[in-house]
Design a protein around this motif. Structure first.
Motif, PDB file in Angstrom:
ATOM      1  N   LEU A 117       0.541  -1.316  -0.142  1.00 13.16           N
ATOM      2  CA  LEU A 117       0.237  -0.232   0.166  1.00 13.16           C
ATOM      3  C   LEU A 117       0.741   1.320  -0.284  1.00 13.16           C
ATOM      4  O   LEU A 117       1.367   0.976   0.423  1.00 13.16           O
ATOM      5  CB  LEU A 117      -1.266  -0.106   0.802  1.00 13.16           C
ATOM      6  CG  LEU A 117      -1.466  -1.035   1.412  1.00 13.16           C
ATOM      7  CD1 LEU A 117      -2.748  -0.880   2.423  1.00 13.16           C
ATOM      8  CD2 LEU A 117      -3.067  -1.825   0.672  1.00 13.16           C
ATOM      9  N   ALA A 118       0.294   2.034  -0.762  1.00 11.72           N
ATOM     10  CA  ALA A 118       1.724   3.754  -0.651  1.00 11.72           C
ATOM     11  C   ALA A 118      -0.147   4.559  -1.239  1.00 11.72           C
ATOM     12  O   ALA A 118      -1.282   4.432  -1.086  1.00 11.72           O
ATOM     13  CB  ALA A 118       2.234   3.846  -1.888  1.00 11.72           C
ATOM     14  N   ILE A 119       0.256   5.888  -0.463  1.00  7.61           N
ATOM     15  CA  ILE A 119       0.261   6.773  -0.973  1.00  7.61           C
ATOM     16  C   ILE A 119       0.701   7.929  -1.825  1.00  7.61           C
ATOM     17  O   ILE A 119       2.387   7.839  -2.023  1.00  7.61           O
ATOM     18  CB  ILE A 119       0.027   7.892   0.891  1.00  7.61           C
ATOM     19  CG1 ILE A 119      -0.697   7.375   1.615  1.00  7.61           C
ATOM     20  CG2 ILE A 119      -0.636   9.690   0.631  1.00  7.61           C
ATOM     21  CD1 ILE A 119      -2.321   7.439   1.227  1.00  7.61           C
ATOM     22  N   ILE A 120      -0.645   8.225  -2.753  1.00  3.86           N
ATOM     23  CA  ILE A 120      -0.099   8.910  -3.747  1.00  3.86           C
ATOM     24  C   ILE A 120      -1.405  10.685  -3.838  1.00  3.86           C
ATOM     25  O   ILE A 120      -2.123  10.588  -3.634  1.00  3.86           O
ATOM     26  CB  ILE A 120       0.280   8.673  -4.971  1.00  3.86           C
ATOM     27  CG1 ILE A 120       0.781   9.926  -6.008  1.00  3.86           C
ATOM     28  CG2 ILE A 120      -1.332   8.599  -5.305  1.00  3.86           C
ATOM     29  CD1 ILE A 120       1.200   9.034  -7.677  1.00  3.86           C
ATOM     30  N   THR A 121      -0.257  11.704  -2.969  1.00  4.17           N
ATOM     31  CA  THR A 121      -1.480  12.506  -2.921  1.00  4.17           C
ATOM     32  C   THR A 121      -0.953  14.133  -3.542  1.00  4.17           C
ATOM     33  O   THR A 121       0.437  14.377  -3.078  1.00  4.17           O
ATOM     34  CB  THR A 121      -1.986  12.735  -1.803  1.00  4.17           C
ATOM     35  OG1 THR A 121      -1.996  13.674  -1.376  1.00  4.17           O
ATOM     36  CG2 THR A 121      -0.584  13.098  -0.593  1.00  4.17           C
ATOM     37  N   ASN A 122      -1.588  15.046  -3.588  1.00  2.76           N
ATOM     38  CA  ASN A 122      -1.408  16.309  -4.262  1.00  2.76           C
ATOM     39  C   ASN A 122      -1.201  17.534  -2.845  1.00  2.76           C
ATOM     40  O   ASN A 122      -1.490  18.561  -2.492  1.00  2.76           O
ATOM     41  CB  ASN A 122      -2.302  17.088  -5.403  1.00  2.76           C
ATOM     42  CG  ASN A 122      -1.741  16.962  -6.390  1.00  2.76           C
ATOM     43  OD1 ASN A 122      -1.197  15.741  -6.703  1.00  2.76           O
ATOM     44  ND2 ASN A 122      -3.144  17.051  -7.021  1.00  2.76           N
ATOM     45  N   GLY A 123      -1.522  16.661  -1.422  1.00  2.00           N
ATOM     46  CA  GLY A 123      -1.520  17.990  -0.930  1.00  2.00           C
ATOM     47  C   GLY A 123      -0.186  17.600  -0.111  1.00  2.00           C
ATOM     48  O   GLY A 123       0.649  17.797  -0.619  1.00  2.00           O
ATOM     49  N   PHE A 124      -0.270  18.764   1.043  1.00  3.53           N
ATOM     50  CA  PHE A 124       1.189  19.206   1.700  1.00  3.53           C
ATOM     51  C   PHE A 124       1.816  18.552   2.506  1.00  3.53           C
ATOM     52  O   PHE A 124       0.786  17.809   2.861  1.00  3.53           O
ATOM     53  CB  PHE A 124       0.956  20.617   2.075  1.00  3.53           C
ATOM     54  CG  PHE A 124       0.079  21.930   2.077  1.00  3.53           C
ATOM     55  CD1 PHE A 124       1.115  22.813   0.979  1.00  3.53           C
ATOM     56  CD2 PHE A 124      -0.652  22.039   2.120  1.00  3.53           C
ATOM     57  CE1 PHE A 124       0.591  23.795   0.765  1.00  3.53           C
ATOM     58  CE2 PHE A 124      -1.671  22.683   0.788  1.00  3.53           C
ATOM     59  CZ  PHE A 124      -0.497  24.187   0.206  1.00  3.53           C
ATOM     60  N   LEU A 144       4.480   7.164   0.957  1.00  2.00           N
ATOM     61  CA  LEU A 144       3.921   8.197   1.455  1.00  2.00           C
ATOM     62  C   LEU A 144       4.523   9.586   0.054  1.00  2.00           C
ATOM     63  O   LEU A 144       5.692   9.974   0.038  1.00  2.00           O
ATOM     64  CB  LEU A 144       3.156   8.880   2.236  1.00  2.00           C
ATOM     65  CG  LEU A 144       2.338  10.217   2.367  1.00  2.00           C
ATOM     66  CD1 LEU A 144       2.543  10.177   3.617  1.00  2.00           C
ATOM     67  CD2 LEU A 144       3.329  11.733   1.627  1.00  2.00           C
ATOM     68  N   VAL A 145       4.003   9.518  -1.355  1.00  6.58           N
ATOM     69  CA  VAL A 145       4.387  10.331  -2.026  1.00  6.58           C
ATOM     70  C   VAL A 145       3.820  11.610  -2.068  1.00  6.58           C
ATOM     71  O   VAL A 145       2.764  11.726  -2.384  1.00  6.58           O
ATOM     72  CB  VAL A 145       4.636  10.156  -3.929  1.00  6.58           C
ATOM     73  CG1 VAL A 145       5.076  10.829  -4.660  1.00  6.58           C
ATOM     74  CG2 VAL A 145       5.637   8.949  -3.825  1.00  6.58           C
ATOM     75  N   THR A 146       3.922  12.532  -2.073  1.00  2.00           N
ATOM     76  CA  THR A 146       3.407  13.776  -2.006  1.00  2.00           C
ATOM     77  C   THR A 146       3.525  15.359  -3.597  1.00  2.00           C
ATOM     78  O   THR A 146       4.523  14.739  -4.475  1.00  2.00           O
ATOM     79  CB  THR A 146       3.194  15.112  -1.542  1.00  2.00           C
ATOM     80  OG1 THR A 146       4.786  15.580  -1.102  1.00  2.00           O
ATOM     81  CG2 THR A 146       3.151  14.454   0.014  1.00  2.00           C
ATOM     82  N   SER A 147       2.594  15.472  -3.745  1.00  2.00           N
ATOM     83  CA  SER A 147       3.401  16.396  -5.145  1.00  2.00           C
ATOM     84  C   SER A 147       4.635  17.145  -4.764  1.00  2.00           C
ATOM     85  O   SER A 147       5.181  18.083  -5.518  1.00  2.00           O
ATOM     86  CB  SER A 147       1.901  17.380  -5.684  1.00  2.00           C
ATOM     87  OG  SER A 147       1.378  18.059  -4.871  1.00  2.00           O
TER      88      SER A 147
END
Length: 226
Positions: A117-124, A144-147
């Motif tokens: 499982l991984a996170i991909i988000t445009n959030g801060f 966890l990857v953010t933009s």
């Protein structure tokens, strides 16, 4: 098992962002002396913010610029003498402390131990890290990857390139992205050639011509997809 890796969006997917946003805004406005009148600014703020997030998806603004600009526009339109940069800093701090999960999020993630499982988000970045670390989901994700970190935002392929490299993924057919936004999560997955699952609890009509591989109306339905 068709999929091995599940990519999750954060806001309005695993976390209840409407409640998170409202609580954080209330605390920040009260800190700056707005008192009970702060709710008057909620509708125009949401409209301004939504427009800027659309601009972010299209590459028209950076995440750092978005943070301050939404409040600059709001305060200017309402004749409020508040420093938007300072306000945004306090707001992001409050946002990171708010942990409100979507119904079924904990149970779902606990049931997916066989998957990566991984996170991909445009959030801060700091906000998302803080909220996840303070939640029951703190040990659920490999990455966890953010933009902000990747330098690209969904739906741009660059953020997926960044995540795929980090996780050393070579087979796109083994990856599924789950998110609430057709223009960000689903379009991003379509652009990148991976399967997509649209989380649509309000059963919104899809008028955009963006076709997800699957559509679910509650998080527990994802187990049926898998």
């Amino acid at each position: 098992m068709k999929y091995e890796i599940i990519l999750f969006d954060v806001d309005d997917t695993l976390f209840d962002f409407a409640k998170t946003e409202r609580e954080a805004l209330q605390k920040t406005f009260q800190l700056f002396g707005a008192g009970t009148d702060w709710t008057d600014y909620l509708p125009p703020y949401k409209e301004i913010s939504a427009g800027l997030w659309r601009d972010l998806e299209q590459g028209g603004i950076s995440i750092a610029e978005l943070g301050v600009e939404r409040f600059r526009r709001l305060f200017l339109a309402n004749d409020l003498e508040i420093d938007p940069e300072l306000f945004n800093r306090e707001y992001l701090g409050n946002l990171g402390k708010e942990v409100h999960l979507t119904e079924g999020a904990v149970e779902l993630c606990n049931s997916l131990s066989a998957y990566r499982l991984a996170i991909i988000t445009n959030g801060f970045t700091e906000v998302q890290k803080s909220r996840i670390a303070g939640s029951p989901l703190c040990d659920s994700f490999e990455l966890l990857v953010t933009s902000e970190e990747a330098g690209f935002q969904k739906p741009a392929p660059g953020i997926f390139d960044y995540l795929f490299a980090k996780l050393q993924i070579v087979d796109k057919e083994k990856v599924l992205i789950v998110g609430d936004s057709l223009t960000s999560d689903i379009q991003g997955g379509v652009n990148y050639g991976i399967d997509t699952c649209w989380f649509n609890p309000q059963r919104k009509e899809n008028t955009l011509g963006i076709r997800p591989t699957y559509e679910i109306h509650s998080l527990k339905e994802l187990t049926h997809v898998l």
